[in-house]
Write an enzyme that holds these catalytic residues in place. Structure first.
Site, PDB file in Angstrom:
ATOM      1  N   TYR A 510       0.845  -1.202   0.000  1.00  0.00           N
ATOM      2  CA  TYR A 510       0.000   0.000   0.000  1.00  0.00           C
ATOM      3  C   TYR A 510       0.876   1.247   0.000  1.00  0.00           C
ATOM      4  O   TYR A 510       0.783   2.092   0.878  1.00  0.00           O
ATOM      5  CB  TYR A 510      -0.929  -0.021   1.213  1.00  0.00           C
ATOM      6  CG  TYR A 510      -2.003  -1.080   1.112  1.00  0.00           C
ATOM      7  CD1 TYR A 510      -3.224  -0.803   0.517  1.00  0.00           C
ATOM      8  CD2 TYR A 510      -1.789  -2.364   1.603  1.00  0.00           C
ATOM      9  CE1 TYR A 510      -4.213  -1.762   0.418  1.00  0.00           C
ATOM     10  CE2 TYR A 510      -2.767  -3.342   1.505  1.00  0.00           C
ATOM     11  CZ  TYR A 510      -3.984  -3.041   0.907  1.00  0.00           C
ATOM     12  OH  TYR A 510      -4.952  -4.002   0.809  1.00  0.00           O
ATOM     13  N   GLU A 546      -2.865  -7.481  -3.259  1.00  0.00           N
ATOM     14  CA  GLU A 546      -3.635  -6.365  -2.706  1.00  0.00           C
ATOM     15  C   GLU A 546      -2.930  -5.057  -3.025  1.00  0.00           C
ATOM     16  O   GLU A 546      -1.696  -4.984  -2.963  1.00  0.00           O
ATOM     17  CB  GLU A 546      -3.788  -6.456  -1.173  1.00  0.00           C
ATOM     18  CG  GLU A 546      -4.723  -7.524  -0.658  1.00  0.00           C
ATOM     19  CD  GLU A 546      -4.851  -7.491   0.869  1.00  0.00           C
ATOM     20  OE1 GLU A 546      -4.686  -6.392   1.470  1.00  0.00           O
ATOM     21  OE2 GLU A 546      -5.111  -8.552   1.463  1.00  0.00           O
TER      22      GLU A 546
END
Length: 653
Positions: A510, A546
């Site tokens: 992220y 992700e």
């Protein structure tokens, strides 16, 4: 973390002791776990609807056992309420104590059974089956314990024939005790924290701590059914497939329970009902000429093609000739992994998909058909060809649709939040192995399942992780040699102890969100370095499992600021520019986090849940959904096998 009030440390200890004693007795169910389908020899009765419900609010959460609530109708033990099944119980009422309740809850349903199920007492078998319940379950029928099961997300069942024969015409009373307490050795793990500072907390206050970022819903989440089989029956079927240019081979194994004297015949039919191959016996191989292969969505004009394997068993028992019939959908496809590619049917496959959750308003994690269909329609509108079952196995009904629609699945077990060293010890390991056995037993025949994931973001940099994941992955491969195995990591590439044992590297990151928040300019450098470091170390294909950013619908800013729809779009585009370079080399997939907003525990970084969805929790698109849709259809259009009708987008506009 959930909150609750007990009656002191003694009460909490009793709660945990009851659970741990129960856990010690739980073991993997022996035999098969075929999905209960109606056939000429099998009937099925749905038990969904309203059940009686009671949370055990006693100081030690143990009144239900002390007073033996299962020995009588639940309404006679105290106040009950109506509770829908399937559904989570947390959001159904206006009672705040149920929202974060930890401990035992009790469900009950009284059911009238067809007389024909009871009259043929020697030759009809009646089975009670739960699609899943969270997390530890004990089930009684007419006051007799019939099954215990540890863990949510997976089915369990019990043969109740002998119990119900005694009471024809009288309602059959099904009682379920569920405990949602998580310990360091459950999957997912958790800890109970007792708050002893009386100047800051009410007397006897405790919370359930977890290390995962989704709400810990509990209840009977999936269908409960009664189904019948003959007393001699088909217990399990295992199918694997291979194919060459014009010929496919379907290898099968069938197990029968109840007699050693029986015959088996098999017919494989295509979608028009035409028999394309036949066989007999417990094990063998069916030869299919010019097969229709199972292809992923957008990889073929006829994705998700399934044959239907009809297995017939005949046996003699108690002086009668018995026949059992079961039909198993079969997709013919192969999976192979090289150092740079993920191949389905020999062709390179690129995962352009999503991570999901079983999560929605009011129903929590309960199976809901309108929601399921909306999600699949959105997936196909988006041009998504795949998803990961983050962070637990999804309902069998969802998996059936993946098989039928050609949606590729990375099938993940509930091992999320493994952060403590004690959750990497032998006790946890043994349970993890059992969970993998149950998952593979359930999903082994599904063509949509192309890879097993044994964990999400574990503490894989800790020394015990090496033995732990080597063992889990080896066990998984021994159970199913036909599929690659992975786990999803957020660890540093140089310190990850489990990565040497996976077939595909799945990495979460992220950049510009949890790391360097607000700085989109760091993404190209950091993401490129991430890929190059992992590939240089392991020479294995990589999936970005992700990535994403929270966005509050309707919040806008230009230049983009965090939590706005513009920032979410900008982050996606920065990631995509790197993906486009690296997918020419060894990156084989990208899965956005997340498909839709979902509920989490309350916290200072969560405003009514996690907002990283490209759709809202109510399944309405944010700006990022259109960015992703344009990208996914563009990637699909690069495939020369995509039919013109799909290239035009007209199918789902």
């Amino acid at each position: 973390s959930g909150g609750g009030v007990g009656s002191g440390m003694a009460g909490l200890c009793r709660l945990l002791l009851l659970l741990l004693l129960a856990l010690g007795r739980a073991a993997a169910a022996a035999g098969g776990m075929l999905y209960p389908r109606e056939t000429p020899s099998r009937e099925r009765k749905e038990l969904g609807g309203l059940w009686s419900f009671r949370a055990d609010l006693s100081p030690g959460r143990d009144a239900g056992f002390v007073q033996r609530w299962y020995r009588q109708p639940l309404r006679q033990t105290g106040p009950v309420i109506d509770m829908p099944v399937p559904a989570s119980f947390n959001d159904i009422t206006q009672d705040p104590s149920l929202e974060n309740y930890i401990g035992w809850v009790w469900y009950e349903k009284e059911v009238l059974l067809p007389l024909r199920w009871l009259q043929d007492d020697l030759n009809t078998r009646v089975v009670l089956r739960f699609g899943s319940a969270h997390y530890y379950s004990i089930v009684w029928v007419n006051g007799v314990e019939v099954v215990k099961h540890e863990g949510g997300h997976l089915p369990f069942e019990a043969d109740i024939s002998s119990i119900i024969q005694d009471s024809p015409g009288i309602p059959c009373r099904i009682t379920v005790a569920l405990n949602n307490t998580l310990t360091p050795h459950t999957l997912p793990p958790g800890t109970i924290q007792y708050m002893s500072d009386k100047t800051r907390y009410p007397k006897n206050y405790f919370v359930q701590n977890t290390r995962f970022d989704f709400f810990n819903y509990a209840g009977i989440h999936r269908p409960v059914v009664l189904y019948t089989t003959p007393s001699v029956y088909i217990d399990d079927i295992t199918v694997t497939t291979t194919s060459s240019e014009n010929v496919a081979m379907v290898q099968y194994q069938v197990s029968v329970v109840g007699s050693t004297h029986y015959s088996l015949s098999l017919s494989l039919r295509d979608q028009e009902g035409k028999v394309v191959a036949t066989g007999d016996g417990q094990a063998g191989e069916l030869k299919v000429l010019n097969p229709n292969l199972w292809w992923p969505y957008l990889m073929h004009e006829n994705p998700g093609y399934r044959y239907f394997l009809e297995v017939k068993m005949q046996a003699e028992a108690n002086g009668a000739l018995l026949e059992d019939v079961y039909t198993l959908p079969v997709g013919i496809r192969t999976v192979h992994v090289t150092s740079t590619q993920f191949l389905i049917n020999g062709r390179p496959f690129y995962f352009h998909g999503v991570n999901k959750h079983e999560d929605a308003d009011i129903r929590g994690k309960g199976l809901d058909w309108p929601l399921v269909m909306k999600d699949f329609n959105l997936l196909r509108w988006l041009g998504a060809n795949s998803f990961r079952t983050s962070h637990y196995p999804y309902a069998e009904e969802i998996m059936d649709l993946c098989d039928a629609y050609g949606i590729v699945v990375i099938d993940e077990c509930p091992a999320v939040g493994i952060k403590l060293p004690e959750s990497l010890g032998n006790k946890s390991l043994q349970h993890h192995l059992v969970v993998m056995e149950e998952l593979i037993q359930r999903d082994k025949n599904r063509p949509s399942v192309v890879m097993w994931s044994v964990a999400n973001e574990p503490a894989s940099e800790l020394p015990p992780a090496a033995h732990y994941f080597k063992t889990v992955i080896a066990h998984t491969k021994a159970l199913d040699p036909s599929r690659p195995v992975t786990f999803v990591t957020e660890a540093n590439y140089a310190r990850d102890q489990g990565a040497p044992y996976v077939d595909v590297i799945c990495v979460n990151s992220y950049f510009s969100w949890y790391h360097d928040p607000g700085h989109l300019e760091v993404i190209p450098l950091q993401l490129t370095a991430q890929f190059e470091n992992w590939y240089k170390t392991y020479q294995k294909p990589i999936i970005q499992s992700e990535y994403g950013a929270d966005s509050v619908p309707g919040l806008h800013s230009d230049p983009p600021l965090m939590f706005t729809e513009e920032y979410q779009k900008a982050m996606l585009r920065e990631y995509h520019s790197v993906f486009d370079k690296k997918r020419k080399e060894y990156v084989v997939g990208e899965l956005i986090w997340n498909f839709a907003d979902f509920m989490t525990n309350q916290g200072t970084t969560r405003v009514l849940g996690n907002k990283k969805g490209i759709f809202t929790r109510q399944r309405q698109p944010k700006s990022a959904a259109f960015v992703l849709r344009e990208r996914y259809w563009k990637i699909a259009n690069e495939s020369s096998c995509l039919p013109p009708i799909l290239r035009s987008h007209t199918l789902f506009l």
